[in-house]
Write a protein that holds these residues in place. Structure first.
Motif, PDB file in Angstrom:
ATOM      1  N   VAL A 101      13.102  35.982 -42.621  1.00  0.00           N
ATOM      2  CA  VAL A 101      11.651  35.859 -42.622  1.00  0.00           C
ATOM      3  C   VAL A 101      11.097  37.354 -42.569  1.00  0.00           C
ATOM      4  O   VAL A 101      11.432  38.338 -42.139  1.00  0.00           O
ATOM      5  N   THR A 102       9.985  37.573 -43.645  1.00  0.00           N
ATOM      6  CA  THR A 102       9.429  38.895 -43.673  1.00  0.00           C
ATOM      7  C   THR A 102       7.949  38.670 -43.457  1.00  0.00           C
ATOM      8  O   THR A 102       7.124  37.793 -44.075  1.00  0.00           O
ATOM      9  N   GLU A 153       6.543  46.309 -42.980  1.00  0.00           N
ATOM     10  CA  GLU A 153       6.909  45.148 -43.005  1.00  0.00           C
ATOM     11  C   GLU A 153       8.099  45.076 -41.824  1.00  0.00           C
ATOM     12  O   GLU A 153       8.466  45.654 -41.627  1.00  0.00           O
ATOM     13  N   VAL A 154       8.131  43.567 -41.224  1.00  0.00           N
ATOM     14  CA  VAL A 154       9.148  43.368 -40.599  1.00  0.00           C
ATOM     15  C   VAL A 154       9.862  42.225 -40.802  1.00  0.00           C
ATOM     16  O   VAL A 154       9.445  41.083 -41.413  1.00  0.00           O
ATOM     17  N   ILE A 155      11.139  42.480 -41.051  1.00  0.00           N
ATOM     18  CA  ILE A 155      12.209  41.601 -41.348  1.00  0.00           C
ATOM     19  C   ILE A 155      12.954  40.759 -40.469  1.00  0.00           C
ATOM     20  O   ILE A 155      13.944  41.484 -39.482  1.00  0.00           O
ATOM     21  N   ALA A 156      13.129  39.544 -40.226  1.00  0.00           N
ATOM     22  CA  ALA A 156      13.713  39.182 -39.125  1.00  0.00           C
ATOM     23  C   ALA A 156      14.993  37.964 -39.999  1.00  0.00           C
ATOM     24  O   ALA A 156      14.420  37.461 -40.933  1.00  0.00           O
ATOM     25  N   GLN A 157      16.406  38.367 -39.660  1.00  0.00           N
ATOM     26  CA  GLN A 157      17.293  37.566 -40.031  1.00  0.00           C
ATOM     27  C   GLN A 157      17.430  36.300 -39.164  1.00  0.00           C
ATOM     28  O   GLN A 157      17.773  36.429 -37.980  1.00  0.00           O
ATOM     29  N   ILE A 162      -4.784  38.107 -42.337  1.00  0.00           N
ATOM     30  CA  ILE A 162      -4.255  39.146 -41.703  1.00  0.00           C
ATOM     31  C   ILE A 162      -2.770  39.291 -42.168  1.00  0.00           C
ATOM     32  O   ILE A 162      -2.459  40.491 -41.923  1.00  0.00           O
ATOM     33  N   ALA A 163      -2.184  38.413 -42.521  1.00  0.00           N
ATOM     34  CA  ALA A 163      -0.661  38.805 -43.208  1.00  0.00           C
ATOM     35  C   ALA A 163      -0.200  37.817 -43.902  1.00  0.00           C
ATOM     36  O   ALA A 163      -0.671  36.703 -44.255  1.00  0.00           O
ATOM     37  N   GLU A 164       1.057  37.951 -44.472  1.00  0.00           N
ATOM     38  CA  GLU A 164       1.726  37.023 -45.212  1.00  0.00           C
ATOM     39  C   GLU A 164       3.017  36.820 -44.979  1.00  0.00           C
ATOM     40  O   GLU A 164       3.672  37.737 -44.547  1.00  0.00           O
TER      41      GLU A 164
END
Length: 427
Positions: free
Chosen positions: A227-228, A253-257, A286-288
């Motif tokens: 998830v980004t 960006e924040v990327i969760a595995q 505000i975000a995608e």
């Protein structure tokens, strides 16, 4: 795969900083009954150090023999053992080429040895998985009853290694047997490797623990899920992933595995968004959120992109907002996991009363909110209260090792938010 997002509140006050919680839910598809599942790759890394001698090793051998009977001839299986060094007992290959009886004989021939060089076994298991895995990735299942006393022993170093291999589609699952294993190390491996950590206190729990993990492997429907979260517009002051999963920052960006999902499984991810003051009234994106995953057995990669939108309103309107109960439940559950971490820290410091205070405090926090919720919203909180009470009772019995290991296993299960438990379909 079905993906949905939900905010606890979607109204924010104009010209005021705010904080909202975004709940992302992923629902893995069910494969048709007539579908042929993708062949899977499983490498078992088994501790055969001296402390495993006798019933623990014999129970592991029985469980692995049963495991073999559940695999399809197309599935790839490998077995690595370790004590003060590591050996490949069964080179990872399709069962139909290995021969089931030959594999069973190899399992039966394992004997207990000396010290515990867990890192040597894990590294060799990763090598076997990397060499033999198919398009659907691989799972390394590590089973140990002791503390690593040779080779690399740092949970940080080995956890980082597991995380790097998870990005290459190798999942790490750990099963700790008995009360003498290093739970911090096994938890770090499972967390980094996007897998479960399971505590099996005795031989009666070991077989079901192994069987459950194999059920999940054989029901895998999605692999390499991530998830980004990407800020848009005026940006976000901060993005915090509240579930304990591997997270990386790439620019803003924040990327969760998230790793693998089983057939029909629902996974949740709670994300805290700190919103800067906005001057304009009305809707603001505000975000995608982008969910990337590969669906099995067709090995097709998908990307689902969803916007995150809030409504900027006058302050008196925002003051009357009512939080969404589903998101609220998940937020409370994650707060309870933090209480378990604080309790573990206190127990490790010998402060039993403080540990119990963290656990009972979490019970009080959840109980206060349960009474205000509808029955269908409160089920998960009721379950978590029962779990916290169980851990509190263990704390009162004074067995630190049992309580700490139970707490870590409880957090692993809750933070992965698997719903429901996997069921295995006939290939």
């Amino acid at each position: 795969m079905h993906v949905s997002t939900n905010l606890d509140v979607d109204l924010v006050a104009v010209e005021a900083t705010d904080q909202v919680n975004l709940l992302l839910e992923l629902q893995a598809p069910e494969l048709p009954e007539e579908a042929t599942r993708a062949a899977q790759t499983l490498v078992v890394v088994l501790d055969r150090s001296g402390s495993m001698g006798g019933e623990p090793l014999e129970a592991s051998q029985r469980a692995l023999t049963t495991l073999i009977g559940r695999l399809d001839p197309r599935d790839r299986f490998g077995l690595v053992v370790f004590d003060d060094h590591a050996d490949v007992v069964v080179p990872t290959a399709a069962l139909e080429s290995l021969g089931i009886e030959a594999v069973k004989e190899a399992i039966a021939g394992i004997y207990a040895g000396g010290c515990t060089d867990l890192s040597a076994g894990y590294l060799l298991g990763l090598s076997e998985a990397n060499r033999a895995m198919g398009d659907g990735g691989a799972t390394v299942m590590l089973i140990s009853d002791g503390h690593a006393n040779e080779g690399e022993t740092s949970p940080v170093v080995l956890g980082d290694l597991a995380e790097s291999r998870a990005r290459a589609r190798i999942t790490t699952v750990t099963i700790g047997y008995g009360l003498g294993y290093d739970e911090e190390l096994l938890v770090a491996l499972a967390r980094g490797g996007n897998g479960d950590h399971v505590f099996a206190e005795d031989v009666d729990q070991l077989h079901p623990a192994i069987a459950k993990q194999v059920s999940g492997l054989l029901a895998k429907a999605v692999t390499a899920a991530s998830v980004t979260i990407r800020p848009l517009g005026s940006g976000l002051a901060e993005i915090t992933v509240l579930h304990d999963v591997p997270v990386a920052m790439v620019g803003d960006e924040v990327i969760a595995q998230l790793g693998d999902l089983y057939q029909g499984e629902s996974r949740r991810l709670l994300i805290q968004l700190d919103i800067p003051a906005m001057a304009a009234l009305g809707l603001a994106t505000i975000a995608e959120v982008a969910v990337r995953y590969t669906e099995l057995p067709d090995m097709v990669e998908h990307v689902i992109t969803l916007p995150v939108t809030v409504n900027v309103v006058p302050g008196d309107v925002a003051a009357g907002r009512v939080p969404d109960p589903v998101v609220t439940v998940e937020r409370l559950l994650q707060q309870a996991q933090q209480s378990k971490r604080d309790a573990i820290t206190a127990m490790r410091a010998g402060e039993t009363d403080a540990a119990n205070a963290w656990l009972t405090g979490a019970v009080s926090m959840l109980s206060a909110d349960i009474g205000e919720m509808a029955p269908h919203d409160r089920a998960a909180l009721d379950e978590e209260v029962s779990e916290l009470q169980r851990l509190s009772e263990l704390t009162g019995q004074g067995n630190t090792e049992r309580t700490v290991k139970s707490s870590y296993a409880s957090m692993s299960q809750r933070n992965r938010s698997r719903r429901p438990n996997p069921t295995n379909k006939t290939p």
